[in-house]
Scaffold this motif. Structure first.
Motif, PDB file in Angstrom:
ATOM      1  N   SER A 192       0.838  -1.209   0.000  1.00 24.14           N
ATOM      2  CA  SER A 192       0.000   0.000   0.000  1.00 24.14           C
ATOM      3  C   SER A 192       0.868   1.252   0.000  1.00 24.14           C
ATOM      4  O   SER A 192       0.612   2.212  -0.750  1.00 24.14           O
ATOM      5  CB  SER A 192      -0.928  -0.006   1.216  1.00 24.14           C
ATOM      6  OG  SER A 192      -1.699   1.177   1.264  1.00 24.14           O
ATOM      7  N   ASP A 193       1.914   1.255   0.822  1.00 24.36           N
ATOM      8  CA  ASP A 193       2.810   2.415   0.871  1.00 24.36           C
ATOM      9  C   ASP A 193       3.542   2.593  -0.452  1.00 24.36           C
ATOM     10  O   ASP A 193       3.735   3.722  -0.929  1.00 24.36           O
ATOM     11  CB  ASP A 193       3.823   2.254   2.007  1.00 24.36           C
ATOM     12  CG  ASP A 193       3.156   2.247   3.374  1.00 24.36           C
ATOM     13  OD1 ASP A 193       2.015   2.750   3.466  1.00 24.36           O
ATOM     14  OD2 ASP A 193       3.771   1.739   4.336  1.00 24.36           O
ATOM     15  N   ALA A 196       1.144   3.969  -2.960  1.00 23.27           N
ATOM     16  CA  ALA A 196       0.909   5.390  -2.649  1.00 23.27           C
ATOM     17  C   ALA A 196       2.071   6.251  -3.141  1.00 23.27           C
ATOM     18  O   ALA A 196       1.873   7.348  -3.690  1.00 23.27           O
ATOM     19  CB  ALA A 196       0.711   5.569  -1.148  1.00 23.27           C
ATOM     20  N   TRP A 200       1.818   9.384  -5.673  1.00 24.87           N
ATOM     21  CA  TRP A 200       2.234  10.768  -5.391  1.00 24.87           C
ATOM     22  C   TRP A 200       3.247  11.271  -6.418  1.00 24.87           C
ATOM     23  O   TRP A 200       3.273  12.459  -6.731  1.00 24.87           O
ATOM     24  CB  TRP A 200       2.797  10.875  -3.971  1.00 24.87           C
ATOM     25  CG  TRP A 200       1.899  10.293  -2.917  1.00 24.87           C
ATOM     26  CD1 TRP A 200       2.267   9.653  -1.791  1.00 24.87           C
ATOM     27  CD2 TRP A 200       0.454  10.302  -2.897  1.00 24.87           C
ATOM     28  NE1 TRP A 200       1.175   9.250  -1.064  1.00 24.87           N
ATOM     29  CE2 TRP A 200       0.041   9.641  -1.722  1.00 24.87           C
ATOM     30  CE3 TRP A 200      -0.522  10.778  -3.768  1.00 24.87           C
ATOM     31  CZ2 TRP A 200      -1.284   9.462  -1.390  1.00 24.87           C
ATOM     32  CZ3 TRP A 200      -1.873  10.597  -3.444  1.00 24.87           C
ATOM     33  CH2 TRP A 200      -2.234   9.947  -2.271  1.00 24.87           C
ATOM     34  N   ILE A 224      -7.381   6.509  -6.292  1.00 21.14           N
ATOM     35  CA  ILE A 224      -7.700   7.361  -5.140  1.00 21.14           C
ATOM     36  C   ILE A 224      -9.198   7.333  -4.849  1.00 21.14           C
ATOM     37  O   ILE A 224      -9.623   7.257  -3.691  1.00 21.14           O
ATOM     38  CB  ILE A 224      -7.213   8.802  -5.402  1.00 21.14           C
ATOM     39  CG1 ILE A 224      -5.676   8.836  -5.450  1.00 21.14           C
ATOM     40  CG2 ILE A 224      -7.725   9.759  -4.341  1.00 21.14           C
ATOM     41  CD1 ILE A 224      -5.095  10.168  -5.881  1.00 21.14           C
ATOM     42  N   GLU A 227     -10.139   4.083  -3.095  1.00 19.52           N
ATOM     43  CA  GLU A 227      -9.745   4.106  -1.691  1.00 19.52           C
ATOM     44  C   GLU A 227     -10.670   4.999  -0.868  1.00 19.52           C
ATOM     45  O   GLU A 227     -10.965   4.710   0.296  1.00 19.52           O
ATOM     46  CB  GLU A 227      -8.295   4.590  -1.557  1.00 19.52           C
ATOM     47  CG  GLU A 227      -7.257   3.591  -2.032  1.00 19.52           C
ATOM     48  CD  GLU A 227      -7.237   2.344  -1.162  1.00 19.52           C
ATOM     49  OE1 GLU A 227      -7.663   2.416   0.007  1.00 19.52           O
ATOM     50  OE2 GLU A 227      -6.808   1.281  -1.656  1.00 19.52           O
ATOM     51  N   LYS A 250      -7.262   5.663   4.974  1.00 15.82           N
ATOM     52  CA  LYS A 250      -6.033   6.090   4.316  1.00 15.82           C
ATOM     53  C   LYS A 250      -6.062   7.579   3.962  1.00 15.82           C
ATOM     54  O   LYS A 250      -5.022   8.225   3.919  1.00 15.82           O
ATOM     55  CB  LYS A 250      -5.818   5.266   3.045  1.00 15.82           C
ATOM     56  CG  LYS A 250      -5.517   3.794   3.304  1.00 15.82           C
ATOM     57  CD  LYS A 250      -5.218   3.067   2.002  1.00 15.82           C
ATOM     58  CE  LYS A 250      -4.899   1.587   2.245  1.00 15.82           C
ATOM     59  NZ  LYS A 250      -4.603   0.867   0.997  1.00 15.82           N
ATOM     60  N   TRP A 252      -6.461   9.164   1.173  1.00 16.41           N
ATOM     61  CA  TRP A 252      -5.557   9.477   0.072  1.00 16.41           C
ATOM     62  C   TRP A 252      -5.960  10.749  -0.683  1.00 16.41           C
ATOM     63  O   TRP A 252      -5.111  11.395  -1.290  1.00 16.41           O
ATOM     64  CB  TRP A 252      -5.497   8.280  -0.887  1.00 16.41           C
ATOM     65  CG  TRP A 252      -4.532   7.225  -0.386  1.00 16.41           C
ATOM     66  CD1 TRP A 252      -3.897   7.214   0.810  1.00 16.41           C
ATOM     67  CD2 TRP A 252      -4.122   6.049  -1.074  1.00 16.41           C
ATOM     68  NE1 TRP A 252      -3.106   6.104   0.926  1.00 16.41           N
ATOM     69  CE2 TRP A 252      -3.216   5.357  -0.221  1.00 16.41           C
ATOM     70  CE3 TRP A 252      -4.419   5.498  -2.307  1.00 16.41           C
ATOM     71  CZ2 TRP A 252      -2.621   4.157  -0.578  1.00 16.41           C
ATOM     72  CZ3 TRP A 252      -3.822   4.294  -2.670  1.00 16.41           C
ATOM     73  CH2 TRP A 252      -2.924   3.637  -1.817  1.00 16.41           C
ATOM     74  N   LYS A 253      -7.210  11.119  -0.645  1.00 16.42           N
ATOM     75  CA  LYS A 253      -7.610  12.362  -1.306  1.00 16.42           C
ATOM     76  C   LYS A 253      -7.004  13.565  -0.592  1.00 16.42           C
ATOM     77  O   LYS A 253      -6.497  14.499  -1.240  1.00 16.42           O
ATOM     78  CB  LYS A 253      -9.138  12.489  -1.324  1.00 16.42           C
ATOM     79  CG  LYS A 253      -9.627  13.739  -2.056  1.00 16.42           C
ATOM     80  CD  LYS A 253     -11.142  13.817  -2.086  1.00 16.42           C
ATOM     81  CE  LYS A 253     -11.607  15.085  -2.795  1.00 16.42           C
ATOM     82  NZ  LYS A 253     -13.081  15.202  -2.812  1.00 16.42           N
ATOM     83  N   ARG A 255      -4.302  13.447   1.177  1.00 16.96           N
ATOM     84  CA  ARG A 255      -2.868  13.376   0.895  1.00 16.96           C
ATOM     85  C   ARG A 255      -2.569  13.900  -0.504  1.00 16.96           C
ATOM     86  O   ARG A 255      -1.561  14.580  -0.730  1.00 16.96           O
ATOM     87  CB  ARG A 255      -2.406  11.924   1.033  1.00 16.96           C
ATOM     88  CG  ARG A 255      -0.960  11.679   0.687  1.00 16.96           C
ATOM     89  CD  ARG A 255      -0.024  12.509   1.532  1.00 16.96           C
ATOM     90  NE  ARG A 255       1.359  12.276   1.144  1.00 16.96           N
ATOM     91  CZ  ARG A 255       2.350  13.122   1.370  1.00 16.96           C
ATOM     92  NH1 ARG A 255       2.100  14.279   1.976  1.00 16.96           N
ATOM     93  NH2 ARG A 255       3.576  12.835   0.997  1.00 16.96           N
TER      94      ARG A 255
END
Length: 753
Positions: A192-193, A196, A200, A224, A227, A250, A252-253, A255
């Motif tokens: 997952s990391d 991600a 990014w 995104i 998630e 998470k 992610w939006k 982030r």
């Protein structure tokens, strides 16, 4: 109550009878209406029947409603009794089944265990293939196949989360089994990391990726969005069960927004490639690069990026807000540095004007998404005011230094061994006015780029500094004249540069008026206007006076020869005076109007006054009529010479001033002393500012008037004073008679003061 009811009925009947009587009286007011009594009776009967029918219908309706309501209330009462009986039965059954429920605990545990086993069976395939899926997912991430990689990751996370949820349901306090599951799926969080991180990188390079491979950006946004949906689902389950998988939400939006914010900030900060030490125009270059980058980026966002983001992201506004915040932070950071005056102007011009212009946020390619009317300022007003205040302080100091330096340069030019330059019309001038007003013009043009109000403030400051500068200018001109008087041979072109100084005054006036017309909307005079006008007039007037002093210093010896024995015997003093004056005025022709005209008039006046001084100083006393005749004719001829000369120089009538010499000559020319009083009276009537000591001196120069005659003439004229002249330029007012002559006339009353 009964009595009250009877009373009400009585009153009602009485009012009804009264109303009926009134109606009948209204119907039968005339005798011919008696024939219609039967018709009236039938009509009233019909009305009565209609009213009674409506009353019966209304009462029947009310009765039906009451009957229906009673029926419904009865049914409701029966229903309530049935429900009460049913609740009693349920309560009885519940008490009897308590023991049975406790006996079903084993069944409940079996159900939970079955659920866990079912979940395990369902995820069995994934459980046994976790290492393989982890490896495949890792490879997909490396190849940039984000959607497939995320699909594998979701399968792994789903298996892990389902197992952990079932374990949580069975025994939430069993940390050992929970940790066992977490350890088995330990690589899932790493995947997952890693995914991600790739996302990014794609987001950071949005503006580049959208041009080269927009599908990659679309894939990243779909991941995104997936998630975000999973986060919402997990949070809903947490509210219901209290369980949430590790690493959730998470977000992610959020982030993604942080990554975009950092990317935009880095983009804005990357525009500065130079510093003040390496390039004096560093800020101008920085602002221009920033403008270009922001405009280009937002155009790409509008035309390409928006299509790759989900519609509900409001993508253009998202990027627009990020760029605006980054710009605001950057310019506020710049304001904390020690900016020079020109840098302050460049920054404020960019912030207040360029930012909203068609060159940036108002560009047609950004419309209609970008509404410049809704733009928030990049700098708070207090910061703008502080910068403007700093600029005004620096500008005040700079302009004082610039003006001082310009004046020093001009002073050096005054000492040059060449004539000053002439303008297109041939008038002498120096470069001082052009330098000063070019400097003012440049700063006003710069100020106008910031705002109209600031431009007005700068103009006021320029005029204020101009006031102080002109005072220094006047002092330097006076010092220039005094230095010249120490050695009249130096500087070589003193006269020409003094002419240029006088012309500069007119140029200054014209330039100031031009600046005010061009850069000020106000037509109201200011305190500085009067001070500037006064100082310039004084400088020009004094300059003209200095030039005339130069002329009369050269004429001094020749003026001293007037009305002397040498003069009477035929010296050419007046010829020399006229030639010298004309020669000087060939240079003075290069003085601008109106100073040229004023100077010619003053020279004319001074020549005549000096001539009249020579007369009243009694440098000569005529011995006989022949000498008086020769002297008078010579005076008339010289008056004509002066009149011709100054008429030639000015083009105006010169008879008034030169006529005073002719009038005195007529007094000298008179052969009959008995008519002397009449001739003197004519002189006084033409020039009423002549005083008694002047008359006494004239009669003394004539040589044949006794003391008694002079006293008689003066006393007689004193008794019949002439009317006040309307002439604005007296001739004899400033002419003084020497002390001896004054003492001689002390006993004689003055004719006029």
């Amino acid at each position: 109550l009964c009595k009250y009811s009877q009373l009400v009925n009585y009153e009602t009947n009485r009012e009804a009878v009264a109303t009926a009587v009134q109606r009948v009286a209204g119907m039968l007011q005339r005798s011919d209406q008696l024939d219609k009594v039967e018709q009236y009776r039938r009509r009233e009967a019909r009305k009565k029947g209609s009213v009674e029918a409506r009353l019966k219908a209304a009462i029947q309706s009310q009765l039906d409603g009451v009957r229906t309501g009673l029926t419904q209330l009865h049914n409701a009462l029966c229903d309530v009794k049935d429900i009460q009986n049913s609740l009693a039965d349920v309560s009885k059954d519940w008490r009897q089944s308590i023991n049975t429920i406790e006996n079903l605990k084993d069944v409940k545990d079996a159900v939970v265990q079955h659920s866990q086993l079912a979940s395990a069976v369902e995820n069995l395939k994934n459980i046994f293939s976790v290492p393989e899926i982890v490896k495949e997912t890792h490879e997909l991430i490396e190849r940039g196949e984000l959607l497939q990689a995320h699909r594998r990751l979701m399968d792994l996370e789903c298996s892990r989360d389902d197992l952990m949820y079932e374990q949580y349901r069975m025994d939430s306090r069993n940390a050992h089994d929970m940790n066992l599951i977490r350890a088995y799926f330990d690589h899932v969080q790493g995947l997952s990391d890693e995914l991600a991180k790739q996302l990014w990188l794609v987001i950071q390079r949005t503006l580049v990726t959208v041009r080269r491979d927009p599908t990659l950006l679309v894939s990243a946004m779909r991941v995104i969005e997936r998630e975000e949906k999973i986060d919402r689902r997990m949070l809903d389950r947490k509210r219901q069960t209290g369980f949430i998988p590790p690493g959730r939400p998470k977000a992610w939006k959020n982030r993604m927004n942080e990554v975009l914010e950092g990317t935009v900030s880095a983009r804005i900060e990357s525009t500065q490639s130079e510093t003040r030490d390496s390039d004096k125009m560093w800020l101008v270059r920085l602002l221009e690069l920033t403008r270009k980058y922001v405009l280009d980026d937002l155009v790409v966002v509008k035309n390409l990026v928006v299509q790759c983001f989900p519609p509900h992201y409001n993508t253009f506004q998202l990027f627009f807000d990020l760029y605006r915040c980054a710009l605001s932070a950057r310019v506020q950071e710049l304001t904390t540095e020690k900016l020079e005056a020109n840098e302050i102007v460049s920054l404020l011009t960019w912030v207040l004007n360029t930012y909203q212009s068609v060159e940036m946020m108002g560009h047609p390619d950004l419309q209609p998404e970008c509404d410049i009317k809704q733009l928030e300022p990049l700098l708070p007003q207090e910061v703008v005011d502080r910068l403007l205040s700093e600029y005004m302080k620096t500008f005040t100091s700079n302009i004082t230094g610039w003006l001082r330096k310009a004046l020093e340069t001009d002073k050096k030019d005054w000492q040059r061994d060449t004539e000053p330059e002439a303008d297109q019309d041939g008038y002498y001038q120096t470069t001082l006015p052009a330098i000063v007003f070019q400097m003012f013009e440049q700063n006003l043009q710069v100020a106008a780029q910031i705002s109209e109000e600031f431009k007005e403030e700068v103009l006021k400051l320029c005029l204020k500094q101009m006031t102080s500068f002109l005072v220094r200018y006047r002092d330097e001109v006076v010092a220039y004249k005094e230095e010249h008087l120490k050695d009249r041979q130096l500087p070589q072109f003193y006269v020409q540069y003094m002419i240029a100084i006088i012309n500069n005054c007119q140029t200054f006036k014209e330039s100031i008026n031009s600046l005010k017309r061009k850069y000020s909307h106000s037509t109201d005079p200011t305190p500085n206007d009067a001070a500037i006008e006064k100082t310039l007039s004084e400088v020009a007037k004094e300059g003209c006076q200095f030039l005339l002093d130069e002329v009369f210093l050269d004429l001094e010896n020749h003026l001293n020869d007037l009305l002397t024995r040498k003069w009477l015997t035929g010296c050419h003093a007046v010829d020399t005076i006229c030639v010298t004056v004309e020669d000087y005025f060939n240079d003075f022709a290069k003085i601008k109007k109106p100073y040229n005209q004023e100077m010619t008039a003053e020279a004319h006046r001074r020549v005549v006054v000096e001539y009249l001084k020579a007369v009243v100083q009694k440098r000569i006393t005529f011995k006989n009529a022949e000498e008086r005749k020769d002297g008078a004719e010579r005076m008339i001829k010289e008056a004509e010479q002066f009149s011709f000369l100054f008429k030639k120089l000015s083009g105006e009538d010169t008879d008034w001033l030169c006529g005073s010499i002719t009038a005195i000559a007529e007094v000298f020319k008179l052969t009959d002393p008995s008519l002397l009083f009449l001739e003197v009276s004519t002189l006084v009537s033409k020039y009423p500012d002549i005083r008694s000591e002047h008359i006494v001196a004239l009669l003394a120069v004539r040589g044949d008037a006794s003391r008694d005659m002079r006293q008689t003439i003066v006393e007689t004229l004193n008794q019949s004073k002439p009317s006040i002249s309307t002439r604005s330029s007296p001739v004899f007012r400033d002419i003084t008679v020497p002390t001896i002559a004054t003492m001689t006339a002390m006993a004689v009353p003055k004719l006029l003061k």
